[in-house]
Design a protein around this motif. Sequence first.
Motif, PDB file in Angstrom:
ATOM      1  N   GLU A 149      -1.357  -5.859  14.804  1.00 32.97           N
ATOM      2  CA  GLU A 149      -0.327  -5.984  13.767  1.00 32.97           C
ATOM      3  C   GLU A 149      -0.671  -7.096  12.789  1.00 32.97           C
ATOM      4  O   GLU A 149      -0.517  -6.937  11.562  1.00 32.97           O
ATOM      5  CB  GLU A 149       1.034  -6.253  14.423  1.00 32.97           C
ATOM      6  CG  GLU A 149       1.590  -5.056  15.183  1.00 32.97           C
ATOM      7  CD  GLU A 149       2.807  -5.411  16.029  1.00 32.97           C
ATOM      8  OE1 GLU A 149       3.459  -4.483  16.526  1.00 32.97           O
ATOM      9  OE2 GLU A 149       3.083  -6.631  16.200  1.00 32.97           O
ATOM     10  N   VAL A 150      -1.151  -8.236  13.313  1.00 29.97           N
ATOM     11  CA  VAL A 150      -1.555  -9.346  12.443  1.00 29.97           C
ATOM     12  C   VAL A 150      -2.676  -8.894  11.512  1.00 29.97           C
ATOM     13  O   VAL A 150      -2.662  -9.163  10.301  1.00 29.97           O
ATOM     14  CB  VAL A 150      -2.000 -10.553  13.298  1.00 29.97           C
ATOM     15  CG1 VAL A 150      -2.694 -11.602  12.432  1.00 29.97           C
ATOM     16  CG2 VAL A 150      -0.805 -11.163  14.029  1.00 29.97           C
ATOM     17  N   CYS A 151      -3.657  -8.195  12.079  1.00 27.64           N
ATOM     18  CA  CYS A 151      -4.805  -7.765  11.276  1.00 27.64           C
ATOM     19  C   CYS A 151      -4.419  -6.697  10.259  1.00 27.64           C
ATOM     20  O   CYS A 151      -4.932  -6.689   9.136  1.00 27.64           O
ATOM     21  CB  CYS A 151      -5.915  -7.250  12.193  1.00 27.64           C
ATOM     22  SG  CYS A 151      -6.768  -8.569  13.085  1.00 27.64           S
ATOM     23  N   ALA A 152      -3.521  -5.796  10.649  1.00 23.12           N
ATOM     24  CA  ALA A 152      -3.111  -4.734   9.726  1.00 23.12           C
ATOM     25  C   ALA A 152      -2.510  -5.319   8.453  1.00 23.12           C
ATOM     26  O   ALA A 152      -2.740  -4.810   7.340  1.00 23.12           O
ATOM     27  CB  ALA A 152      -2.122  -3.795  10.413  1.00 23.12           C
ATOM     28  N   LYS A 153      -1.759  -6.390   8.570  1.00 23.34           N
ATOM     29  CA  LYS A 153      -1.151  -7.019   7.393  1.00 23.34           C
ATOM     30  C   LYS A 153      -2.206  -7.625   6.474  1.00 23.34           C
ATOM     31  O   LYS A 153      -1.962  -7.809   5.279  1.00 23.34           O
ATOM     32  CB  LYS A 153      -0.170  -8.103   7.835  1.00 23.34           C
ATOM     33  CG  LYS A 153       1.068  -7.556   8.540  1.00 23.34           C
ATOM     34  CD  LYS A 153       1.981  -8.684   9.006  1.00 23.34           C
ATOM     35  CE  LYS A 153       3.202  -8.131   9.732  1.00 23.34           C
ATOM     36  NZ  LYS A 153       4.084  -9.224  10.234  1.00 23.34           N
ATOM     37  N   LEU A 154      -3.385  -7.919   7.041  1.00 29.91           N
ATOM     38  CA  LEU A 154      -4.466  -8.515   6.269  1.00 29.91           C
ATOM     39  C   LEU A 154      -5.494  -7.483   5.821  1.00 29.91           C
ATOM     40  O   LEU A 154      -6.522  -7.835   5.225  1.00 29.91           O
ATOM     41  CB  LEU A 154      -5.167  -9.596   7.102  1.00 29.91           C
ATOM     42  CG  LEU A 154      -4.312 -10.790   7.529  1.00 29.91           C
ATOM     43  CD1 LEU A 154      -5.052 -11.640   8.548  1.00 29.91           C
ATOM     44  CD2 LEU A 154      -3.927 -11.629   6.305  1.00 29.91           C
TER      45      LEU A 154
END
Length: 622
Positions: free
Chosen positions: A114-119
């Motif tokens: 989820e953290v990476c998807a936002k980036l």
Amino acid sequence: MCQNNPMMNETFSRAAMLLLTVAVSYRPVHADDTNATLRYGHDVALPAPKSLVFSVTPDRIIEDAEAWKAIGADGFFLEGVASEWSSDIWATDGKPFTIGESDETFQKVRRANEVCAKLGMANFLKVAFANPFEWFNDTAWQHIEHNFRQFAIFARDSGCRGVALDIEYIGQQYVFDWPGYDYKGYTREDLIRKIRERATGVMSAIYDEFPGMEFLVLPEGGFTLGAHIQTAWIEEAARRDAPGGVHFFMEGTYTASNLPRILAYGGAVNTLMRGQLTPRARDYWQKRCTLAAGVWPMGFDIQPNYDTRQTPANLRESWAGSLMISPKYNWIYVDRYGEQLLGRGLDKYTGKTDFAMCAEVLRKKEIAIGEPFAALAKQIRALTPADLRQDTGVAAVPRFMFPQGLPSLELTTAPLSAGEIERSWQLAMDYFHGVDHDLAAEFSPVREWQIIGPFPSGEGLARHAAAFPPEQGIDLNAEYDGAGGKVKWQAYRVPRKGLGVDFKALYTPGEQVTAYALTYVDSPIEQTVQLRFGSNDSGKVWVGGKLVDDFNRESWCVLDRDIVTVTLPKGRTPVLAKATTGVGAWALALRFTDANGNPIGSLSFSAHPLTNQFGHSPNGAS
């Protein structure tokens, strides 16, 4: 047939770590020479690939994703989740009874995704092959396929982009003469069929659960049994026309920093893969698959102080080449110095590497712009056949490594004939399909030697240039101080099917040492011939007291690695060869040929300095 023998595993551990990294290789002469005329920038026709970091745990991804993004990273290989194929992925958190949403590892991975998807970043569940397989054990394979099915479910439901399978660490199993294969009741061809059957079952289990995944496979399998695993996976993906494709992550580009050779390497791997696939899979390979070049910015064998072997210019050219041949992904290996690339822990660093410079090179993602390299990069990205020799000056030719006898794909600048290249490919592909050739009969290496060693050479080939007594004059009756005691010359005959002198099997100590081999070649006339030499690691050759070859790098002992034209006088001429090793294997192989690589029947060899004595059979053959 294939037992999990701890002693056997320990014996082959070093080979397991190194085998696949050299399964596709090239002579490293000039491979680290940069091209000062290159211009760097960006080209809309060659958009930068996504750069994946190998490899990071979910906790570190959650903490550091933004910092990695700032230096050009676009995703990660997930570490510490499924450590290897026999893992119960639901037991990683220490609670095998929690499965799915309640599993703590699953929750961490989903959070990291989820953290990476936002980036705009994507992650891949990495699974390594770290324990040997029992290929013929049907019961075991029911459990193994179950594990891979669970890996796929975990990756799919936690939000991973796909699955990455690293086949490297059981490299000892990928050679036909592994002691675990007794060939009782089965042949080499049967073994190949069984391995491909098992690999297909694994891929089927993964695709059944995660049909839309992107599949990453690494590293290169070359002509080994590992390549049968990888090609079987591509065949299954082709059968399903899997939309995510198979993306082939290469290690052979790790520290190469000469752009033409990086491009040629990508073309060579494409040539190899196309030759190993069926027509349907070849079409799928070109339609949905890509190459992904890896870069190890600090270089191999990095020491605790993190000193790098790469200069800023080396890294820039290496990174540019990686970006150019990788249309979808390329990757960065950051073992041991990830913190420093992120600008942390520098107070503990005592080396000279400018990590800020390294990070800036990675962030910019600049390629070498302009022709002819851009046009060739587009061709390699498209996985179409390319004329490597015309475009880069090198040709992709299979060679054989001694003492394993394994074929490797070498990039060479030697002016080889079409017939020699075709025969080399035939022998290598025969090996791939299980045909056992007598390579000694095929290549006729020198077999009659006097050998002496070991002499202490120091760390890192430090004394490659040192002139030990054999270089100062040949006295076959002399005795010298060596590594571990007195040393003297002794006659040695290479075994009938051997390709050279395996010093590792003959001398102790066998690391950070040097040895010499001496033969006398008889020629009935003065004639110009090719001397072909390989050594592990560095080596030198003198003919009639004249230095004709000087190779000062780490290397596997690849037959015909160095090709030198020499003139042999009529009569008997001494030939002295030297091999200096750091760690691992230690060997040399030498032969004389005509310009087409054929043995010269008029030459004979002896381990004794007699004058004009003929009558030995050609090349010392029995």
